[in-house]
Structures are given as C-alpha cells and as structure tokens.
Design an enzyme around this catalytic site. Structure first.
Site, short mmCIF file in Angstrom:
data_model
loop_
_atom_site.label_atom_id
_atom_site.label_comp_id
_atom_site.label_asym_id
_atom_site.label_seq_id
_atom_site.Cartn_x
_atom_site.Cartn_y
_atom_site.Cartn_z
N ASP A 44 69.07 -19.22 -15.69
CA ASP A 44 69.93 -20.36 -16.03
C ASP A 44 70.61 -19.46 -17.16
O ASP A 44 70.19 -18.81 -17.84
CB ASP A 44 69.22 -21.33 -16.60
CG ASP A 44 70.15 -22.40 -16.92
OD1 ASP A 44 70.55 -23.32 -16.21
OD2 ASP A 44 70.70 -22.71 -18.29
N GLU A 51 75.01 -23.50 -12.79
CA GLU A 51 74.71 -22.27 -13.59
C GLU A 51 73.20 -21.43 -13.37
O GLU A 51 72.92 -20.61 -13.86
CB GLU A 51 75.04 -21.97 -14.86
CG GLU A 51 74.05 -22.93 -15.67
CD GLU A 51 74.36 -24.42 -16.00
OE1 GLU A 51 74.15 -25.18 -16.89
OE2 GLU A 51 75.11 -25.01 -14.99
#
Length: 327
Positions: A185, A229
């Site tokens: 992430d 993301e």
C-alpha cells in the site's frame, strides 16, 4: 529450392517431386501475384517451412521417401504449422485417400490433372480464411488481455489476481508447496493526491507498478493492482523468508524512484508498506485466509510507522516483531 520474395504478397510453398509440375504451379501462382517457394520432397518441405513460414502449402500426396500424408502430419506437429492451411494435390481419387488426406490435417484437396481455375480459387479462399482466423485469434487475445489488465498501471487487475490466486492455491495444495503473498500500500497516498493532484497521483501509481513489475522476475509470479493504491504479488513455491526478502526489495525499489512527497509523515519521498503471508494450502481451504493474513500484516506495518515490511503471524496483534527487519 527456388524462392521469390516480395513483402506484400502471400507466400505459397509448393511441394512436388516432379519439376514440371512445380514449374506449372509456380508460374500459375505468380501470375496471380503470389510469392512462391519450392521443395522437391517432404523432408525439404519441412526445412523450407520452418525457415519461411508460408501462408499455405500445396502438397503432392505421392512422393518418394516421405509422402505427402506423412509430411502433412509432421507439418501439423510444428507450432508454426498448426494454423497454416495445407492443400493436398493428388492423383488418387479413391475415398480412402481423400479421407486420409483430411485425417492428417489437409484442409482441402485437388486432383491431377490440375484444373487451374479451381486451384487458384481454392488457394485464394484458403488464404483468406486463414488470415481471417488469425485476425480473430489476435482480437480474442487482445480482448483477453484487456479484461485481465489494469488500464492505468498495466499490471494484472483484481479479477486476474483472484483467478490466478485460486489456480496457484490449488496447484500448491496438490504439490504441498508454499504459496506466498505480498500486499503493498502506498503510504499517505491521499495526501499525495491532495498535494500534487490526481494526474500526478496516476503517474505515481504507474511508476510504482513498473518498479514492482521490474523487481519480480520469475514468470510464475504475478503482480496485480488490488485496488486504489494497493498492489499485490503472488509467489508460488516461495517460503516466508524468500517473500520477505522480495517485499523489502520492492520497498527499496520504490524508494529509489525518489518521487517527491513533501507531506508524507515518514519520508520526503513516496514510500510503501507491505504485509506478507505464506501458506502451504490445504485441499479443503481457499486463498481468502491468506489475503486476510497479508492484510492484517499490512495494517500492523502501518500502525508501526509505515515504510516497512511486516510478515503475518498469529501474534500479529502484539507490538513485539516476530522477525527482524532491515532499516
């Protein structure tokens, strides 16, 4: 071997042990605008075919040493020959010979003496059909690629990830080998978007995806965009130690990009956090537990300060690290 090469024409390979027949075929086909290549027997035909990859083969059925039937069978066994039409030319008109021609892979046949208008029409039709088939297969491959690739980052999408993860889970279950998963992430990505704008955010994700893809070397490993993301890497036949090393390498590769992030709370550049999980799959289980484990490890990496790798353990709620980490 006699060959005439012109880039904008279809190439016809003529295979016949009689020079006069080869000459007749060559002149007739060249008048229609085709390239031609010739072979005088089946063995030479295999060599020429492998070198030139013709669009169609005109193959005499009766030849010494290797006849057209055996040659056709061997051409069909070549990877480059699976979609190449073969037109058998035969002086045999009995049903058994015709049936055998189709059994060995010939698409059509003409008989001797050759009726030239019929031959030219069949050659044209078979080449057109082959070209249309190749275009259709290419379109299907591109469609398959589009439905499995994330448009922005050009790595696998969530759908492809889940398909591949299920596939590899079952394979590792059969072989009783470890399957590892890295869930990454981007740290403070919302802040990055707020600071630099969404177009810059998209470029940032593209660069990170490229860095991860370039770091993951093995063909069996899959890099995918998990969502937003988040990125995920599937690592078949990889134990926990190997997955941790790769996860740390990925984090370093993203740092090396040196993408400025002035509002990050951990670095002046973009960083990522990663959670790692490893399982030897059971036949009565599925991969969802492994994803959940990696997600928990990722959460712990973030709570401990981000910009780090965290392996999952059943004691992951503890503040004591289970494994040592590189700085």
């Amino acid at each position: 071997m006699n060959t005439i090469l012109q880039a904008d024409q279809s190439l016809v390979l003529i295979v016949d042990d009689e020079p006069f027949i080869r000459t007749q075929l060559r002149l007739s086909l060249q008048c229609e605008g085709y390239q031609t290549a010739e072979a005088q027997d089946g063995r030479e035909a295999l060599t020429v075919f492998d070198q030139l990859h013709p669009d169609i083969v005109l193959l005499d059925a009766i030849m010494p040493d290797m006849d057209g039937f055996d040659c056709c069978t061997q051409l069909q066994s070549l990877d480059s020959g699976k979609n190449t039409p073969i037109l058998m030319i035969t002086g045999l008109e009995d049903q058994e010979s015709v049936d055998r021609a189709f059994e060995v892979g010939a698409i059509d046949y003409v008989t001797k003496p050759i009726h030239w208008p019929v031959l030219r029409q069949r050659v044209r039709r078979l080449i057109q059909q082959s070209q249309l088939q190749q275009q259709l297969e290419a379109a299907n491959r591109e469609l398959q690629r589009l439905v499995t690739i994330d448009e922005l980052t050009q790595v696998a999408n969530r759908r492809r990830f889940e398909e591949y993860c299920a596939q590899e889970w079952q394979r590792m279950a059969r072989e009783q080998l470890p399957l590892s998963l890295i869930l990454c992430d981007v740290d403070f990505f919302k802040s990055y978007n707020d600071t630099y704008g969404h177009q810059a955010g998209d470029r940032c994700l593209q660069e990170i995806a490229k860095a991860i893809r370039n770091t993951v070397k093995r063909p069996a490993d899959l890099v995918a965009r998990y969502g937003g993301e988040e990125f995920v890497v599937i690592l078949p036949t990889t134990n926990s130690e190997g997955a941790i090393v790769l996860a740390e390498t990925i984090c370093s590769a993203v740092k090396i990009l040196a993408i400025p992030h002035r509002n990050s709370q951990v670095s002046s550049y973009v960083t990522i956090s990663a959670g790692v999980s490893t399982e030897i799959p059971g036949t009565d289980s599925d991969f969802q537990a492994m994803i959940t484990a990696a997600d928990r490890a990722l959460y712990q990496a973030k709570t401990e300060g981000r910009d780090r790798v965290k392996p999952y353990s059943k004691q992951s709620s503890s503040t004591i690290p289970i494994y040592p980490f590189l700085p």
